[in-house]
Design a protein around this motif. Structure first.
Motif, PDB file in Angstrom:
ATOM      1  N   GLY A 189       0.915  -1.179   0.067  1.00  0.00           N
ATOM      2  CA  GLY A 189      -0.079   0.161  -0.046  1.00  0.00           C
ATOM      3  C   GLY A 189       0.825   1.407   0.099  1.00  0.00           C
ATOM      4  O   GLY A 189       2.047   1.458   0.171  1.00  0.00           O
ATOM      5  N   THR A 190      -0.052   2.113  -0.021  1.00  0.00           N
ATOM      6  CA  THR A 190       0.802   3.570   0.050  1.00  0.00           C
ATOM      7  C   THR A 190      -0.242   4.703   0.600  1.00  0.00           C
ATOM      8  O   THR A 190      -1.511   4.594   0.391  1.00  0.00           O
ATOM      9  N   GLY A 191       0.238   5.703   1.432  1.00  0.00           N
ATOM     10  CA  GLY A 191      -0.670   6.871   1.872  1.00  0.00           C
ATOM     11  C   GLY A 191      -0.672   7.889   1.031  1.00  0.00           C
ATOM     12  O   GLY A 191      -1.247   8.897   1.270  1.00  0.00           O
ATOM     13  N   ALA A 192       0.087   7.856  -0.287  1.00  0.00           N
ATOM     14  CA  ALA A 192      -0.111   9.057  -1.085  1.00  0.00           C
ATOM     15  C   ALA A 192      -1.360   8.917  -1.892  1.00  0.00           C
ATOM     16  O   ALA A 192      -1.653   7.974  -2.589  1.00  0.00           O
ATOM     17  N   PRO A 193      -2.445  10.135  -1.771  1.00  0.00           N
ATOM     18  CA  PRO A 193      -3.764   9.751  -2.505  1.00  0.00           C
ATOM     19  C   PRO A 193      -3.560  10.129  -3.983  1.00  0.00           C
ATOM     20  O   PRO A 193      -3.809  11.184  -4.423  1.00  0.00           O
ATOM     21  N   ALA A 194      -3.367   9.178  -4.819  1.00  0.00           N
ATOM     22  CA  ALA A 194      -3.095   9.302  -6.104  1.00  0.00           C
ATOM     23  C   ALA A 194      -4.065   8.815  -7.077  1.00  0.00           C
ATOM     24  O   ALA A 194      -3.918   8.519  -8.057  1.00  0.00           O
ATOM     25  N   ARG A 243      -3.273   6.147 -10.058  1.00  0.00           N
ATOM     26  CA  ARG A 243      -2.120   5.381 -10.339  1.00  0.00           C
ATOM     27  C   ARG A 243      -1.311   5.752  -9.244  1.00  0.00           C
ATOM     28  O   ARG A 243      -0.944   6.719  -8.839  1.00  0.00           O
ATOM     29  N   TRP A 244      -0.524   4.660  -8.399  1.00  0.00           N
ATOM     30  CA  TRP A 244       0.234   4.798  -7.458  1.00  0.00           C
ATOM     31  C   TRP A 244       1.271   4.359  -7.411  1.00  0.00           C
ATOM     32  O   TRP A 244       1.555   3.177  -7.964  1.00  0.00           O
ATOM     33  N   GLU A 245       2.237   5.248  -7.472  1.00  0.00           N
ATOM     34  CA  GLU A 245       3.834   4.741  -7.763  1.00  0.00           C
ATOM     35  C   GLU A 245       4.513   3.994  -6.538  1.00  0.00           C
ATOM     36  O   GLU A 245       4.115   3.988  -5.229  1.00  0.00           O
ATOM     37  N   VAL A 300      -2.422   0.376 -10.604  1.00  0.00           N
ATOM     38  CA  VAL A 300      -3.245   1.143 -11.573  1.00  0.00           C
ATOM     39  C   VAL A 300      -4.691   0.657 -11.484  1.00  0.00           C
ATOM     40  O   VAL A 300      -4.960  -0.483 -11.602  1.00  0.00           O
ATOM     41  N   ALA A 301      -5.584   1.760 -11.198  1.00  0.00           N
ATOM     42  CA  ALA A 301      -7.080   1.145 -11.426  1.00  0.00           C
ATOM     43  C   ALA A 301      -7.612   2.147 -12.534  1.00  0.00           C
ATOM     44  O   ALA A 301      -7.426   3.430 -12.334  1.00  0.00           O
ATOM     45  N   ASP A 302      -8.337   1.345 -13.114  1.00  0.00           N
ATOM     46  CA  ASP A 302      -9.149   2.307 -14.295  1.00  0.00           C
ATOM     47  C   ASP A 302     -10.619   2.016 -14.160  1.00  0.00           C
ATOM     48  O   ASP A 302     -11.103   0.910 -14.827  1.00  0.00           O
ATOM     49  N   GLY A 303     -11.298   2.671 -13.330  1.00  0.00           N
ATOM     50  CA  GLY A 303     -12.488   2.830 -13.476  1.00  0.00           C
ATOM     51  C   GLY A 303     -12.847   1.542 -12.577  1.00  0.00           C
ATOM     52  O   GLY A 303     -14.211   0.861 -12.746  1.00  0.00           O
ATOM     53  N   LEU A 304     -12.300   1.178 -11.516  1.00  0.00           N
ATOM     54  CA  LEU A 304     -12.464   0.063 -10.733  1.00  0.00           C
ATOM     55  C   LEU A 304     -13.648   0.248  -9.824  1.00  0.00           C
ATOM     56  O   LEU A 304     -13.458   1.301  -8.873  1.00  0.00           O
ATOM     57  N   LEU A 305     -14.642  -0.406  -9.689  1.00  0.00           N
ATOM     58  CA  LEU A 305     -15.467  -0.243  -8.711  1.00  0.00           C
ATOM     59  C   LEU A 305     -15.359  -1.013  -7.640  1.00  0.00           C
ATOM     60  O   LEU A 305     -15.357  -2.313  -7.454  1.00  0.00           O
ATOM     61  N   VAL A 306     -15.566  -0.259  -6.220  1.00  0.00           N
ATOM     62  CA  VAL A 306     -15.040  -0.687  -5.081  1.00  0.00           C
ATOM     63  C   VAL A 306     -16.198  -0.710  -4.276  1.00  0.00           C
ATOM     64  O   VAL A 306     -16.786   0.370  -4.135  1.00  0.00           O
ATOM     65  N   PRO A 307     -16.564  -1.864  -3.513  1.00  0.00           N
ATOM     66  CA  PRO A 307     -17.602  -1.662  -2.520  1.00  0.00           C
ATOM     67  C   PRO A 307     -17.528  -0.641  -1.525  1.00  0.00           C
ATOM     68  O   PRO A 307     -16.323  -0.467  -0.842  1.00  0.00           O
ATOM     69  N   ALA A 308     -18.498   0.112  -1.139  1.00  0.00           N
ATOM     70  CA  ALA A 308     -18.339   1.272  -0.356  1.00  0.00           C
ATOM     71  C   ALA A 308     -17.838   0.946   1.153  1.00  0.00           C
ATOM     72  O   ALA A 308     -16.836   1.729   1.566  1.00  0.00           O
TER      73      ALA A 308
END
Length: 351
Positions: free
Chosen positions: A108-113, A128-130, A181-189
């Motif tokens: 994980g990362t704490g950068a809100p990318a 996109r999280w580096e 990378v997430a490209d339009g990923l639907l994440v449950p609330a």
């Protein structure tokens, strides 16, 4: 004398360290060794079968792993930070799923990318999280993002994300710190949570998780040099029969060992003091300054060791040059940044 660690799991990590670097990620055997050793459960809560190790125990264990394979120690450390933040951010139903396997590898990362947009079925995430260490082998990813202009974290199975292999570094190559990378990923609330960004107390713990592998790597390098002194190796172009006959070499060895010991003692002192609830801004700034000083001690110690070994220490088959590159890179992580730590201390000292 042998540079190989005593712990059987760490012996596996040591044996696979070169292959880990060559493939820019941990070997499958190394990942399994971390799981079996409990290193990935350091910050799994006790009620879910983990250790929930305190800062001192965590730093000691990460340094032990770092002596064998700094990249493996780094991934175990980032797993510990991810699980720490998760335990603070999500409620019990989500925790039960996330911690179902106490030895799961989290990244994980704490950068809100990324940005999230609320929909009826959850949150649609694009970003996109580096430099997400260990992401190719991780079971879970905990990532920061912005939703409605506010800081959030989300947790998703890493398999739902795309890995872009862009980690091309001189050191810490085996961490596989690739881009996610997430490209339009639907994440449950329920798998998103509005939280405050990491707080100063958390940042000290995270900095310890970064420093411990560096300290361990430096100790590993010192073992290489001690093995050299125990061998028939002599200083080239001298009349000495062995390294230990040279007063200068003995002095340089003592200086390197002193720096390694000081870095370890600093790490342990900060680990002891950092969890205190009464720490103020000045206290935290001083502890952060101590951590950056320990990282600098590690870099200076390895430089002395390379002086002792000479040019042969840079052979690609020599573990010393791997430790050197890993210490040089990991010791410059943003959480160990010396000029920013100096800036923070100066600000705290100014009325």
């Amino acid at each position: 004398m042998s540079n190989a660690p005593d712990n059987e799991h760490d012996q596996v990590l040591f044996a696979h360290a070169e292959r880990t670097e060559q493939q820019d990620r941990l070997t499958e055997v190394s990942v399994e060794a971390l799981r079996r050793s409990g290193a990935l459960a350091l910050r799994t809560p006790v009620q879910y079968g983990g250790a929930w190790a305190d800062a001192s125990a965590g730093a000691v264990r990460l340094a032990e792993i770092g002596r064998a394979c700094p990249s493996a120690a780094w991934i175990a450390g980032t797993c510990a930070t991810a699980k720490t933040l998760f335990a603070q951010s999500f409620d019990e139903p989500v925790q039960k799923e996330y911690f179902a396997d106490p030895n799961a590898l989290a990244c994980g990362t704490g950068a809100p990318a990324a940005q999230g947009i609320r929909e009826a079925d959850g949150v649609r995430v694009t970003g996109r999280w580096e430099t997400v260490s260990g992401c190719e082998d991780a079971d879970w990813a905990q990532l920061a993002l912005m939703i409605d202009g506010a800081y959030h974290v989300m947790v998703v199975p890493t398999a739902e994300l795309t890995v872009e292999r862009n980690w091309h570094m001189a050191g810490m190559r085996g961490t596989g710190s690739q881009r996610l990378v997430a490209d339009g990923l639907l994440v449950p609330a329920r798998q998103t949570a509005a939280v405050a960004p990491p707080q100063p107390q958390d940042r000290l713990f995270f900095a310890l998780c970064a420093l411990a592998p560096v300290v361990g790597a430096t100790q590993g390098a010192l073992h290489v040099i001690e093995d050299m002194f125990a061998s028939a190796r002599k200083p080239y172009m001298t009349s000495y029969a062995r390294m230990g006959e040279s007063p200068g070499a003995r002095h340089w060895l003592a200086e390197a060992a002193r720096l390694v010991d000081r870095a370890e003692q600093t790490m342990l002192a900060v680990a002891h003091d950092s969890p205190r609830a009464d720490l103020g801004e000045l206290d935290r700034a001083r502890l952060q300054m101590s951590l950056t000083g320990a990282a600098r001690d590690c870099r200076e110690a390895v430089e002395r060791m390379l002086d002792l070994h000479g040019a042969s220490g840079f052979r690609t088959s020599n573990a010393l040059q791997r430790y050197w590159r890993d210490v040089a890179v990991a010791g410059r992580h943003p959480l160990l940044n010396p000029y920013l730590a100096t800036e923070s201390l100066g600000t705290a000292l100014t009325p």
